[in-house]
Scaffold this motif. Structure first.
Motif, short mmCIF file in Angstrom:
data_model
loop_
_atom_site.label_atom_id
_atom_site.label_comp_id
_atom_site.label_asym_id
_atom_site.label_seq_id
_atom_site.Cartn_x
_atom_site.Cartn_y
_atom_site.Cartn_z
N UNK A 126 0.89 -1.10 -0.01
CA UNK A 126 0.03 0.15 -0.19
C UNK A 126 0.85 1.25 0.21
N UNK A 127 0.36 2.18 -0.90
CA UNK A 127 1.22 3.36 -0.96
C UNK A 127 0.41 4.63 -0.44
N UNK A 128 0.90 5.34 0.79
CA UNK A 128 0.05 6.51 1.36
C UNK A 128 -0.13 7.39 0.21
N UNK A 129 -1.11 8.31 0.36
CA UNK A 129 -1.16 9.62 -0.49
C UNK A 129 -0.14 10.41 -0.17
N UNK A 130 0.50 11.25 -1.06
CA UNK A 130 1.52 11.83 -1.08
C UNK A 130 1.21 12.98 -0.19
N UNK A 131 2.06 13.54 0.98
CA UNK A 131 1.57 14.56 1.81
C UNK A 131 1.77 15.96 1.30
N UNK A 168 2.21 -7.13 7.17
CA UNK A 168 2.63 -6.25 8.10
C UNK A 168 2.18 -4.66 7.58
N UNK A 169 1.57 -4.03 8.65
CA UNK A 169 1.09 -2.39 8.18
C UNK A 169 1.32 -1.65 9.24
N UNK A 170 1.71 -0.31 9.14
CA UNK A 170 1.98 0.54 10.12
C UNK A 170 0.82 1.64 10.08
N UNK A 171 0.56 2.44 11.19
CA UNK A 171 -0.63 3.31 11.24
C UNK A 171 -2.01 2.83 10.50
N UNK A 172 -2.37 3.83 9.84
CA UNK A 172 -3.71 3.43 9.18
C UNK A 172 -3.40 2.12 8.07
N UNK A 173 -2.09 1.98 7.82
CA UNK A 173 -1.94 0.78 6.78
C UNK A 173 -2.56 0.87 5.65
N UNK A 174 -2.96 -0.19 4.94
CA UNK A 174 -3.68 -0.48 3.74
C UNK A 174 -5.01 0.58 3.92
N UNK A 175 -5.56 0.78 4.79
CA UNK A 175 -6.63 1.56 4.70
C UNK A 175 -6.37 3.17 4.42
N UNK A 176 -5.23 3.49 4.67
CA UNK A 176 -4.92 4.86 4.16
C UNK A 176 -5.03 5.21 2.71
N UNK A 177 -5.02 4.20 2.16
CA UNK A 177 -5.12 4.24 0.37
C UNK A 177 -6.34 4.87 0.14
N UNK A 178 -7.33 4.65 1.06
CA UNK A 178 -8.79 5.13 0.88
C UNK A 178 -9.04 6.60 1.40
N UNK A 179 -8.02 7.06 2.04
CA UNK A 179 -7.84 8.44 2.53
C UNK A 179 -7.45 9.46 1.23
N UNK A 180 -6.91 10.49 1.48
CA UNK A 180 -6.34 11.48 0.72
C UNK A 180 -4.98 12.10 1.57
N UNK A 181 -4.33 12.73 0.73
CA UNK A 181 -3.12 13.34 1.34
C UNK A 181 -3.55 14.45 2.39
N UNK A 182 -4.59 15.09 1.92
CA UNK A 182 -5.17 16.10 3.17
C UNK A 182 -5.57 15.31 4.31
N UNK A 183 -6.02 14.13 4.20
CA UNK A 183 -6.59 13.42 5.17
C UNK A 183 -5.52 12.52 6.00
N UNK A 184 -4.22 12.48 5.37
CA UNK A 184 -3.24 11.71 6.33
C UNK A 184 -1.89 12.43 6.46
N UNK A 185 -1.85 13.41 6.00
CA UNK A 185 -0.61 14.26 6.44
C UNK A 185 -0.66 14.95 7.80
N UNK A 186 -0.12 14.35 8.65
CA UNK A 186 -0.29 14.64 10.06
C UNK A 186 0.56 15.95 10.34
#
Lengths: 366, 366, 366, 366
Positions: free
Chosen positions: C296-301, D244-262
């Motif tokens: 899985x590839x995160x959305x770019x920040x 193995x996944x970290x944080x939101x993991x595979x589910x983060x792909x359903x969100x967006x950059x604005x939603x996951x950029x901490x």
């Protein structure tokens, strides 16, 4: 790890071939915050230049370094340092001999045996050129060591049968003769000896001594990664070096336990050894005294004397080589010093992990 | 990797303390299909026993090995081999001195400096006990090497000032005297020398020579992992060894390029060197000739002679030590041989990856 | 080993910073005899270019590779391969923000914490540029793998909430759309989704699948160096990748042992698994079936949306970033594939040392 | 390094076979000065025992640890720690099946392919026994981490299709049910599910979550040795773990950059992330927030259901296996935690070398 990297934490990887596009080095594990410039590195490379002597064939090997990454505004930034070294005078042509004749004392044959491809890399000479990359890495290592108060004194202790006398040696002399010998008289004798060999197209070996001051006690791991084991590996990995010893070295076998067991004294709030038979280590761990290493350098096999050998088809040939340099010993001094510096940084870093209290201090854990 | 492992592919990890519950070794990267028994390993350990000489203090160090994993039905199965070595005569008590006096030539001080804990491990002697684990691993390495036609001839070449004469040496003699010297006359002189030292509570060093036959050309990597660099590291990681040289070693510096450049010949379908100045390598890669290594062993620092030193509080003391062994050189022979065997297996394995065609053959790709 | 190298036997070391003089890679442990050209490497780099889509900001990132060493006459010669990658459009200027604002989701803060120097390296973007060096190394790894009959099929399996349907997917489609999806209909939906995000300055993540065919059974070591462990490490070391699974992956937990225990069959002289729940491995060792990895590839920040965060002095700021790419998932495909290829070569080489008989065959010992 | 060691500086080597003489572990690179007892280690081993549930076959696996070296008076002394684990109930007999049938989902076949020897090690079960050695090493790692204020919270987050609800979860519950689930209601449902499977002789997989608190910012190397890469390798090296996944993991792909950029905030003199989508890291380096890892565990392939497969001669057989444990997920929790602890110590130590000023402080250089 494949064989072109040295070090576990502070890791140096070199690349390059004489016929290729320059040579280079990547240094990984350099801490951030070390000041280092291309000029600093260049000054070490300059020590590796062939010395200019009347009898020596003119050879222009001017290595120029450029730093490609890892340094921002003159300070290391924690990322790997990549450097490239170019040399305008290296001829970008194949050595027409290579791949035909197994030259005496050179590595044509072993490359052929190992890689099975025509070894069109200039071999012998190639290997020696690669040491420029080690010197560039050594410059970075010495920048780290300087910050810890560690310094080197390195010199030629013999050329062929001519050895320095310690009684008439002085550090100041090292730079005063082209052979980097601390004994001016011995240097004169050695020059005469080299002139004679040069006239024959022959070459000479010699010995190099390196003394490292300021290494704190505790560096080196007690089992396989003893400090002497790692330094020996580092220095023996230089082409033509075929012997390494520490402190009294082989000569210690002529003495006895009572004669070589260095006792301790306590002065000015510091434990010190009264003597230093072991050359700065006890049980593979530095003891705070000077590290003393001596290495022997074989005479270079590239001589201008016709010798019988065979070619790759097994046919006997008279090989008329070209003399390269009458002796490489003086320019090998900075190479030995560089390999020692690289190994030392690696082990100093590892030593920082030997005490839990120091680790807690670093992480400011309560 | 921390310092208690040696090797990159064929990896040996030792553990143990003199006062602890035995010592042991884990050997990883052993190929499946090698026959090896506890008896095989035991026979190597027996070569490490102190020799019985009239002048030598009776010391019963009987190491017994047991194999815990990695061998099924007498054959290696690919999993790590774990072995434990027990010794009934090792006294499970603290050396009451340790942690108080910094004994001359021993590692009390450097352990204290490095670890900051009272070094209650017996140090010096401890380090030497750990070499039994190396010998057990060496036995496994030799089982691999034997399958490849590689064998060792190892012996003592000098004790103190007494050196063997090659002209009067013979392989058969090595086992015929307790000093493992191939020259019976030299062995006799050395015994007299050792008796004298023993009477004084003093100790002697010496030199060891190892000749390895059957190593194919091509072993060793050309840059940092040269075969000589790795062998030097391996051997220098043994306590009390303070010098290593190959072939003609330091003496080669007295010769010239014309004198040491080994030329090739071709006979019986095989390339051979006419001479072997370099001791079996060219450019860090084995050349098919014998590998010749010489190591110097310092006199053991544990002598029965009172010496002035200081304790851990800096107070000067007269330390009256107990002589351990008059010389450890004969029993160090198998330790040097073992470390060389371990390093050789590692590099033979790495060399198998040097040619694409061989890799394709292995995987039977078309 | 410091952190810029990957692999134990086949070792890849990358270097470079966005603001520096290019980026590069040194590949050590490449066997001699592999044909590889700059064009071969370039074709892999071209797969990493940003795709051209109507909604995507024009970004010219043309990476050009030059090979500096390790290849003679188009064939590897056993020495390390050094390559440099230059990109005319990378602006050699500092990102004026860096070192002031801790941008959301980016690594300004962690670099500052780790190295304590102003992180003037462009960070996020820098890290992504470094992957070009991995792709160049991957090209060399794939040249080795091709000789062993091993090939890759890699594609995007989802973008945001849009997933491919396997029933309507075909390998031929992968190159037919700019998103590298094997399902044309899903690709269309994903493009619409990305256009919407692009208009907002927002970005999308997704998943990548890689299927490796032709890996022989036996690759991978049974304890820590399991094949899946090493592949997971390799792929997780790519920036923005935050999840890796094999075969049925997380979904396997919804099934049972009876449902996921792959049974064997024997056909055409070959053992095969009837099903492949585990994705090509059993007990960490390849079983001859296809290796199936999903990442899985995160959305770019780096988004074009103003967000509240703080600067390095702790002052709250409104950070108005610039959108980089709406999605990097399609161009990450070749990066994932490259890291897998690099890890696979390393483990294929290690596996060759698992059987004594094969070692004897290599050395032609009798 | 061969495959039975993990870690570069803090190195763990395990050995053992089910049919052999116990299993064990050597831990190298442990700093001196860490208090650790056999009881401490035993308490971790006890967490790995099979849980007692009505439906579970009685299986007495009582592992007992003994420490052989590396600890003096309850405190680590810097030398390698060797531990042996014995289990009275492990039957010292061969699994009569092994070497004949290629059991579904088990590694009989891959061992045979790799090592070419009859795999008489019990395989599947063997691999799982080896994890006891990892837990013993993990106990040492946790003793180091505790001194740095780093702690773990680990639990089962799903068994088969039954997942915990975070809203009804509490840390206190983890120890309150035999499944180590923080949600008592989910634990009840999962037990019912497992009873049903147990009756069929079937088995279940599940997911494990580990949350690590107290990791300082800066841990992890920016290129290949990213913290997530090393943790993924560590956890994926455990048998049956396939994702193995970290944080939101595979589910983060359903969100967006604005939603996951901490984004960052600054409070109480400390930088903090407002959200933790990435699970404690940015650019592969810890950011001071909690590290969140999730792993999937496949259902164990050893089921009591007859399945068709083939034997080593390719003949089709009906294999009637014996169910081992209905689920290993609860006892795998401490194994996952242990591998993470081991990897974390290794990277914390490496991080100490990232700043020149810290190195100078350690060596008290002026």
């Amino acid at each position: 790890m494949a064989g072109s990297s040295f070090g576990k934490i502070f890791t140096v990887t070199t690349w390059g071939e004489p016929v290729g596009n320059g040579i280079g080095v990547v240094i990984d594990g350099v801490p951030a915050g070390v000041a280092i410039s291309e000029n600093d590195v260049q000054s070490y490379l300059n020590r590796r230049k062939p010395f200019k002597a009347s009898f020596e064939p003119a050879k222009h090997e001017n290595d120029f370094v450029s730093i490609n990454s890892g340094i921002s505004n003159g300070i290391t930034n924690g990322l790997p340092i990549a450097m490239t070294i170019t040399n305008s005078s290296v001829r970008a042509k194949k050595d027409e001999n290579t791949g035909k004749v197994f030259r005496p004392g050179q590595d044509d044959f072993t490359y052929e045996a190992k890689y099975g491809v025509a070894a069109n890399r200039g071999t012998g000479n190639a290997v020696w050129r690669e040491t420029a990359a080690r010197v560039a890495a050594g410059a970075v290592a010495q920048a780290v060591l300087a910050r810890l108060g560690i310094s080197f004194c390195s010199y030629v202790s013999s050329i062929g049968p001519v050895s320095i006398r310690y009684s008439s040696s002085a550090v100041e002399n090292i730079g005063a003769n082209s052979l980097r010998m601390p004994d001016q008289e011995a240097a004169g004798e050695a020059l005469s000896y080299l002139e004679k060999l040069s006239a024959e197209g022959n070459s000479a070996g010699g010995t190099i001594e390196v003394i490292v001051s300021g290494v704190p006690a505790g560096v080196g791991e007690p089992v396989f990664n003893k400090l002497d084991a790692r330094l020996a590996e580092a220095v023996m990995s230089i082409g033509l070096i075929n012997g390494v010893e520490f402190g009294e070295g082989f000569a210690a076998t002529l003495s006895t336990g009572a004669g070589t067991a260095d006792a301790f004294t306590f002065a000015s709030g510091r434990f010190e050894k009264k003597t230093n038979s072991t050359g700065g280590m006890l049980g593979g761990i530095s003891d705070g005294s000077e590290i003393v290493l001596r290495a022997s350098v074989m005479p270079a096999p590239a001589v201008g004397i016709t010798m019988k050998t065979v070619d790759s088809e097994g046919k006997e040939v008279d090989y008329a080589g070209t003399a390269a340099e009458t002796t490489i010993v003086p320019r090998a001094v900075v190479v030995v010093e560089s390999m020692m510096a690289i190994a030392l940084v690696d082990m100093l870093f590892e030593n920082m992990l030997s005490k839990m209290d120091a680790i807690r201090d670093f992480y400011k854990a309560d």
